[in-house]
Design an enzyme around this catalytic site. Structure first.
Site, PDB file in Angstrom:
ATOM      1  CE1 TYR A  83      -0.082   2.997   0.396  1.00 51.39           C
ATOM      2  CE2 TYR A  83       2.158   3.336   1.207  1.00 51.39           C
ATOM      3  CZ  TYR A  83       1.290   3.009   0.174  1.00 51.39           C
ATOM      4  OH  TYR A  83       1.803   2.680  -1.068  1.00 51.39           O
ATOM      5  CG  ASP A 123     -14.846  -0.603  -4.131  1.00 52.04           C
ATOM      6  OD1 ASP A 123     -13.652  -0.843  -3.844  1.00 52.04           O
ATOM      7  OD2 ASP A 123     -15.547   0.229  -3.525  1.00 52.04           O
ATOM      8  CE  LYS A 171       0.493  -0.456  -0.321  1.00 53.48           C
ATOM      9  NZ  LYS A 171       0.083  -1.193  -1.515  1.00 53.48           N
ATOM     10  CG  ASN A 193      -1.082  -1.998  -8.967  1.00 51.55           C
ATOM     11  OD1 ASN A 193       0.039  -1.564  -8.694  1.00 51.55           O
ATOM     12  ND2 ASN A 193      -2.020  -1.208  -9.493  1.00 51.55           N
ATOM     13  CB  SER A 202       4.628   0.630   0.182  1.00 44.18           C
ATOM     14  OG  SER A 202       5.299   1.847   0.406  1.00 44.18           O
ATOM     15  N   GLY A 209      -6.505  -2.497 -10.364  1.00 46.15           N
ATOM     16  CA  GLY A 209      -6.121  -1.086 -10.474  1.00 46.15           C
ATOM     17  C   GLY A 209      -5.090  -0.811 -11.549  1.00 46.15           C
ATOM     18  CB  ILE A 241       6.839   4.743  -8.219  1.00 49.10           C
ATOM     19  CG1 ILE A 241       7.535   3.589  -7.450  1.00 49.10           C
ATOM     20  CG2 ILE A 241       6.831   4.483  -9.726  1.00 49.10           C
ATOM     21  CD1 ILE A 241       8.969   3.305  -7.816  1.00 49.10           C
ATOM     22  NE  ARG A 276      -6.106   6.865 -11.673  1.00 52.58           N
ATOM     23  CZ  ARG A 276      -5.879   7.105 -10.389  1.00 52.58           C
ATOM     24  NH1 ARG A 276      -4.819   7.784 -10.022  1.00 52.58           N
ATOM     25  NH2 ARG A 276      -6.715   6.666  -9.473  1.00 52.58           N
ATOM     26  CB  ALA A 336      -1.043  -0.684   9.540  1.00 57.22           C
TER      27      ALA A 336
HETATM   28  P1  NAP Z   1      -2.276   5.364  -8.662  1.00 56.54           P
HETATM   29  O1  NAP Z   1      -1.557   5.971  -9.803  1.00 56.54           O
HETATM   30  O2  NAP Z   1      -2.980   6.261  -7.687  1.00 56.54           O
HETATM   31  O3  NAP Z   1      -3.317   4.278  -9.244  1.00 56.54           O
HETATM   32  C1  NAP Z   1      -4.107   3.529  -8.360  1.00 56.54           C
HETATM   33  C2  NAP Z   1      -4.892   2.491  -9.134  1.00 56.54           C
HETATM   34  O4  NAP Z   1      -5.663   1.736  -8.177  1.00 56.54           O
HETATM   35  C3  NAP Z   1      -5.882   3.091 -10.120  1.00 56.54           C
HETATM   36  O5  NAP Z   1      -5.975   2.272 -11.255  1.00 56.54           O
HETATM   37  C4  NAP Z   1      -7.198   3.059  -9.334  1.00 56.54           C
HETATM   38  O6  NAP Z   1      -8.357   2.976 -10.154  1.00 56.54           O
HETATM   39  C5  NAP Z   1      -7.038   1.769  -8.565  1.00 56.54           C
HETATM   40  N1  NAP Z   1      -7.889   1.735  -7.377  1.00 56.54           N
HETATM   41  C6  NAP Z   1      -7.825   2.524  -6.276  1.00 56.54           C
HETATM   42  N2  NAP Z   1      -8.813   2.203  -5.409  1.00 56.54           N
HETATM   43  C7  NAP Z   1      -9.508   1.181  -5.983  1.00 56.54           C
HETATM   44  C8  NAP Z   1     -10.638   0.433  -5.603  1.00 56.54           C
HETATM   45  N3  NAP Z   1     -11.279   0.640  -4.441  1.00 56.54           N
HETATM   46  N4  NAP Z   1     -11.084  -0.546  -6.445  1.00 56.54           N
HETATM   47  C9  NAP Z   1     -10.472  -0.768  -7.629  1.00 56.54           C
HETATM   48  N5  NAP Z   1      -9.396  -0.077  -8.044  1.00 56.54           N
HETATM   49  C10 NAP Z   1      -8.921   0.889  -7.247  1.00 56.54           C
HETATM   50  O7  NAP Z   1      -1.312   4.457  -7.760  1.00 56.54           O
HETATM   51  P2  NAP Z   1       0.162   3.881  -8.044  1.00 56.54           P
HETATM   52  O8  NAP Z   1       1.120   4.882  -7.553  1.00 56.54           O
HETATM   53  O9  NAP Z   1       0.253   3.346  -9.406  1.00 56.54           O
HETATM   54  O10 NAP Z   1       0.155   2.694  -6.962  1.00 56.54           O
HETATM   55  C11 NAP Z   1      -0.083   1.339  -7.317  1.00 56.54           C
HETATM   56  C12 NAP Z   1       0.291   0.461  -6.138  1.00 56.54           C
HETATM   57  O11 NAP Z   1       1.662   0.679  -5.795  1.00 56.54           O
HETATM   58  C13 NAP Z   1      -0.494   0.770  -4.862  1.00 56.54           C
HETATM   59  O12 NAP Z   1      -0.757  -0.416  -4.149  1.00 56.54           O
HETATM   60  C14 NAP Z   1       0.458   1.637  -4.076  1.00 56.54           C
HETATM   61  O13 NAP Z   1       0.208   1.586  -2.686  1.00 56.54           O
HETATM   62  C15 NAP Z   1       1.779   1.010  -4.438  1.00 56.54           C
HETATM   63  N6  NAP Z   1       2.924   1.898  -4.238  1.00 56.54           N
HETATM   64  C16 NAP Z   1       3.035   3.081  -4.912  1.00 56.54           C
HETATM   65  C17 NAP Z   1       4.134   3.906  -4.679  1.00 56.54           C
HETATM   66  C18 NAP Z   1       4.323   5.220  -5.390  1.00 56.54           C
HETATM   67  O14 NAP Z   1       5.239   5.952  -5.005  1.00 56.54           O
HETATM   68  N7  NAP Z   1       3.562   5.557  -6.378  1.00 56.54           N
HETATM   69  C19 NAP Z   1       5.096   3.504  -3.753  1.00 56.54           C
HETATM   70  C20 NAP Z   1       4.952   2.291  -3.095  1.00 56.54           C
HETATM   71  C21 NAP Z   1       3.861   1.496  -3.349  1.00 56.54           C
HETATM   72  P3  NAP Z   1      -9.126   4.337 -10.657  1.00 56.54           P
HETATM   73  O15 NAP Z   1      -8.194   4.946 -11.687  1.00 56.54           O
HETATM   74  O16 NAP Z   1     -10.397   3.873 -11.229  1.00 56.54           O
HETATM   75  O17 NAP Z   1      -9.280   5.208  -9.450  1.00 56.54           O
END
Ligand code: NAP
Length: 246
Positions: free
Chosen positions: A153, A61, A157, A88, A140, A10, A186, A13, A155
């Site tokens: 979520y 996926d 994490k 990620n 997280s 992932g 973030i 983004r 559970a």
């Molecule tokens: P994001 O901007 O929504 O990006 C999610 C990424 O995961 C995208 O590249 C997406 O690909 C990919 N993805 C989602 N489902 C997928 C699947 N089934 N197969 C392959 N790729 C998949 O998320 P983010 O905020 O950067 O989060 C990244 C990680 O950090 C996650 O594990 C999230 O739980 C964790 N996190 C985030 C925060 C926060 O506040 N942002 C806080 C704590 C933890 P596509 O672009 O193709 O959909």
């Protein structure tokens, strides 16, 4: 990190993208997957190549073990080895438990927790044979303190934290380190679904009184995968502006 190969799930983004750019800046070969964002994947590949590093994207996926295994196998064919695995990819589907459907539960558990299993399982034997490697799991703050409307979520994490500790003990004899990073809130697309009112409530729970930046998470990844972190394994490091100490 020159000539090391990194798998990142992932990376099109947000946090995954920042990690890819950060490690590419160190000269690593970057292999990443995505679900839907083909255009963003091509853009990232070009950006990394412009930094002078190798990059290859794969549509796979993370919930589908066979697709993930094929991504890992093709990466090995392309770059010859795998050194670093970054779990990620993740999603949220926030709802009160009283309203949560089985599909909301399964989608989050299967993407976040089973996805972590899928990629790590597909890569771990290669690292064990090499007798070296690093695994980083993005969990997280929600998995540490629990947040309302996130039973699925939280559970998933919290499960990743247990997975990290168990695997760290299991593969330490193979010179493989396994750590988790627990970001707080973030600024990425993931937060777009939150209302301004909820974000303001959250800010009150963050001692540093601001949201985090993807780059701040990527910097910790860079440290944890480096030899400078050679004595750190089985840990969960929070990057949350102090939120989880409250
Ligand atoms: P994001 O901007 O929504 O990006 C999610 C990424 O995961 C995208 O590249 C997406 O690909 C990919 N993805 C989602 N489902 C997928 C699947 N089934 N197969 C392959 N790729 C998949 O998320 P983010 O905020 O950067 O989060 C990244 C990680 O950090 C996650 O594990 C999230 O739980 C964790 N996190 C985030 C925060 C926060 O506040 N942002 C806080 C704590 C933890 P596509 O672009 O193709 O959909």
């Amino acid at each position: 990190m020159k000539d090391n190969t990194v798998l990142i799930s992932g990376a099109t983004r947000g946090i995954g993208r920042a990690i890819a750019v950060e490690l590419a800046g160190e000269g690593a070969n970057i292999s990443f997957n995505y679900l839907k964002s083909g255009r963003e994947a091509a853009e990232l590949e070009n950006e990394i190549k412009n930094l002078g590093a190798n990059a290859k994207s794969f549509q796979a996926d993370i919930k589908d073990f066979q697709a993930v295994r094929s991504w890992v196998d093709k990466t090995k064919e392309l770059f010859g080895r795998i050194d670093i695995v970054i779990n990620n990819a993740g999603v949220i589907k926030d709802k009160a438990l009283a309203l949560m459907e089985s599909d909301d539960w399964r989608e989050v558990i299967n993407t976040n927790l089973e996805g972590t299993f899928n990629l790590t399982r597909a890569a771990i034997v290669t690292l064990m044979k090499q007798k070296s490697g690093v695994v980083i799991n993005i969990t997280s703050v929600s998995g540490i303190v629990g947040l309302p409307r996130q039973t699925n979520y939280s559970a998933s994490k919290a499960g990743i934290i247990g997975f990290t500790k168990s695997l760290a003990k299991e593969v330490a004899p193979y010179n493989i380190r396994v750590n988790a990073i627990a970001p707080g809130f973030i600024e990425t697309d993931m937060l777009k679904v939150l209302t301004e009112e909820y974000k303001n409530q959250i800010l009150k729970q963050i001692p540093l009184n601001r949201l985090g930046r993807p780059r701040e998470v990527a910097k910790m990844v860079k440290f944890l995968v480096s030899d400078d972190a050679g004595y750190i394994t089985g840990q969960t490091i929070a990057i949350d502006g102090g939120m989880s100490m409250m």
